[in-house]
Design an enzyme around this catalytic site. Structure first.
Site, PDB file in Angstrom:
ATOM      1  N   THR A  99      -0.643  66.111  32.305  1.00 14.30           N
ATOM      2  CA  THR A  99       0.671  65.469  32.272  1.00 14.30           C
ATOM      3  C   THR A  99       0.704  64.097  32.944  1.00 14.30           C
ATOM      4  OG1 THR A  99       1.792  67.571  32.133  1.00 14.30           O
ATOM      5  CG2 THR A  99       3.067  65.741  33.031  1.00 14.30           C
ATOM      6  N   LYS A 178      10.308  66.702  35.331  1.00 17.59           N
ATOM      7  CA  LYS A 178       9.108  66.588  36.178  1.00 17.59           C
ATOM      8  C   LYS A 178       9.083  65.259  36.920  1.00 17.59           C
ATOM      9  CE  LYS A 178       6.024  69.355  33.319  1.00 17.59           C
ATOM     10  NZ  LYS A 178       4.673  69.464  32.752  1.00 17.59           N
TER      11      LYS A 178
HETATM   12 ZN   LIG Z   1       2.353  67.643  30.327  1.00 15.27          ZN
END
Ligand SMILES: [Zn+2]
Length: 564
Positions: A99, A178
């Site tokens: 990510t 996130k």
């Molecule tokens: Zn990710």
């Protein structure tokens, strides 16, 4: 649908650097403009006004495979994007498809080798522990479990950073479930950056949570506290609606009922995406994004696809419901910007792809899908290499890492001779393991140039090089074979990404702006192409070498800038 020949000409223009046709150019002029080396002055399409807002969307773990599987069913926001420029094969070209690295390429236009974000975490011998990519580990309040969120590890400027450098009136805003996604997309100079933290959206320490974010948190709290019924599965989800045993439990049939007061699993549901989109709109209003002539950038990273993928795999009813809900969430976001009369360009891509749980893959006819051998975890390798070499350390752990990113770091305190012995033994041991496809030494990778050209043709070593930064990477990098998934299944986590294989590297790239004719270009492009393409669109001139990617001429108005 446009005629095939027109699509082809557009594609040629986009890739050959030949002047492409703009929206206002009649067809005759288009032919003239597309002719190679025409001596007469080419018909210049009227330059479109700069968009006032760049809406940069990331769908966490949205593989090109998922896009291909579900694109026929989209009727909401995705349907609009499908009417624009469609690149079904965008590449996160590097090996460590996690990510943080993936988000770091999206708006910097450079590979992780230059963003410095080589993985989600890395072992730092000086700190004596694993450090998080979006952490300020120098802050005494920061720990591995509760990192103080920071942008300090990102070595490249983001598009928003550059836009603000060129004109301080430009606004740079990011929101995600996130922290690492919001941080990597906004970079060093964010006017606002929000992420979901357990209970509500929050921001960098020392910054106030704005009225808009507070209002969103009240609404989201109310939803969670009240609970909500299961989400509907569209008829087209029927094919994947079946229970599949994984470890000691089953996946494949869950429908996301929101248990009242359950904050813990909220971010593993499509509802966290809806909340992220709602906050994005509130921030548009609060900060006045897209209002004046100075273009702004709003980054929105939707995280639920990733959480759903990890928890339930990619081929169950859970992912199907997630795709349907996300399509609706995107539609709501676009409608809100439309209602405000904002002239925006939307670009959508992903930080990495993904693969289904190996247990279901095997059932579906992919017998080579398997879990990573426990002998390849860092603790097991530490023991084995200590036995091979006689080298031991006080802590008992000689090696760190060996996770999804493939980096392996040596414990501190070894003499150069011991280091060599350990690396040699580790390389030999890894190279003969049947699940390993490639083993590389940092000293060898450092000598290689960062690869260029078609990412489909990159060797495993080149993919690894694009993920390599000598300042942070491991001393040894191991790449597993196709279909090997790290980790044992547990509730909430049944599969992962991070491999150098195309199910993890390939993501869609979609660009849409009102009035710009659509086309589809099946040849590979890269996520590092996004930033130079958007920069050209808003007339942001950066020196040669700023980007690893290239400018894609999606509307024919920027051929000159693309040629720089
Ligand atoms: Zn990710």
């Amino acid at each position: 649908m446009m005629p095939a020949s027109r699509a082809m000409r557009l594609a040629l223009a986009a890739f050959g650097g030949v002047l492409a046709m703009g929206t206002a150019v009649p067809s005759g002029a288009q032919d003239q403009a597309a002719a190679p080396a025409a001596p007469q002055p080419a018909a210049q399409p009227a330059p479109a006004a700069k968009p006032r807002l760049i809406l940069a969307i990331s769908i966490d773990q949205f593989s090109a495979d998922l896009f291909a599987q579900y694109r026929q069913h989209f009727t909401g926001g995705f349907a609009r994007l499908l009417s624009g420029a469609v690149y079904p094969q965008g590449f996160q070209s590097h090996a460590a498809t996690e990510t943080c690295p993936g988000h770091s390429t999206l708006l910097t236009g450079v590979h992780p080798a230059r963003t410095g974000i080589i993985a989600n975490t890395w072992y730092d011998a000086k700190v004596g522990r694993v450090v998080y990519c979006a952490e300020d580990e120098r802050d005494p309040k920061s720990s591995a479990g509760q990192p103080v969120v920071s942008n300090r590890h990102l070595k490249a400027p983001t598009l928003g950073d550059l836009m603000k450098r060129a004109n301080p009136a430009a606004l740079n805003v990011a929101v995600s479930a996130k922290d690492r996604a919001a941080v990597m997309m906004s970079g060093h100079d964010a006017d606002a950056a929000y992420w979901w933290l357990g209970k509500g959206f929050t921001t960098y320490a020392g910054r106030p949570v704005s009225a808009a974010a507070t209002a969103q948190n009240v609404v989201t709290d109310k939803l969670i506290d009240a609970g909500a019924p299961a989400l509907p599965a569209p008829a087209w989800c029927q094919k994947v609606d079946r229970a599949v045993p994984v470890g000691g439990f089953s996946i494949g049939t869950y429908r996301f009922p929101q248990v009242a007061g359950d904050y813990k699993t909220f971010n593993r549901t499509p509802r966290v995406d809806a909340a992220t989109g709602e906050l994005a709109v509130r921030l548009v209003d609060e900060l006045g994004l897209g209002k004046d002539e100075v273009p702004d950038v709003l980054s929105v990273s939707f995280s639920a696809t990733d959480y759903v993928g990890h928890a339930y795999g990619t081929e169950g009813v859970e992912m199907c419901i997630q795709m349907a809900q996300l399509d609706a969430t995107l539609g709501t976001l676009f409608a809100a910007l439309d209602a405000r009369g904002i002239d925006y360009v939307a670009v959508l891509s992903a930080d990495h792809g993904g693969i289904d749980a190996p247990e279901r893959l095997v059932m579906d006819g992919f017998p080579t899908a398997q879990r990573l051998d426990a002998a390849l975890t860092d603790k097991a390798l530490s023991q084995a290499v200590s036995q091979d070499t006689g080298v031991t350390v006080k802590t008992g752990q000689l090696l760190y890492g060996a996770g999804a990113s493939g980096d392996v770091w040596l414990a501190p305190g070894l003499t150069p001779k011991q280091q060599k012995k350990v690396i040699d033994a580790l390389v030999v041991r890894l190279a003969r393991h049947p699940q390993i496809a490639g083993v590389y030494r940092a000293t060898d990778l450092a000598k290689l140039p960062v690869p260029k050209g078609d990412p489909q043709d990159w060797t495993l070593e080149q993919r690894t090089r694009a993920s390599f930064d000598p300042a942070v990477s491991g001393q040894v990098l191991m790449m597993t074979k196709r279909g090997v998934v790290p980790g044992e299944p547990r509730q909430g986590y049944t599969t992962t990404h991070g491999s150098p294989w195309d199910y993890d590297r390939r993501v869609p790239m979609l660009l849409w702006r009102k009035g710009v004719p659509g086309f589809e270009q099946p040849d590979p492009v890269e996520t590092v192409d996004i930033a130079p393409t958007l920069a050209a669109m808003i007339g942001l001139n950066e020196p040669l070498g700023t980007w690893d990617g290239r400018c894609l001429d999606i509307d024919g108005s920027q051929a000159d800038t693309c040629r720089r």
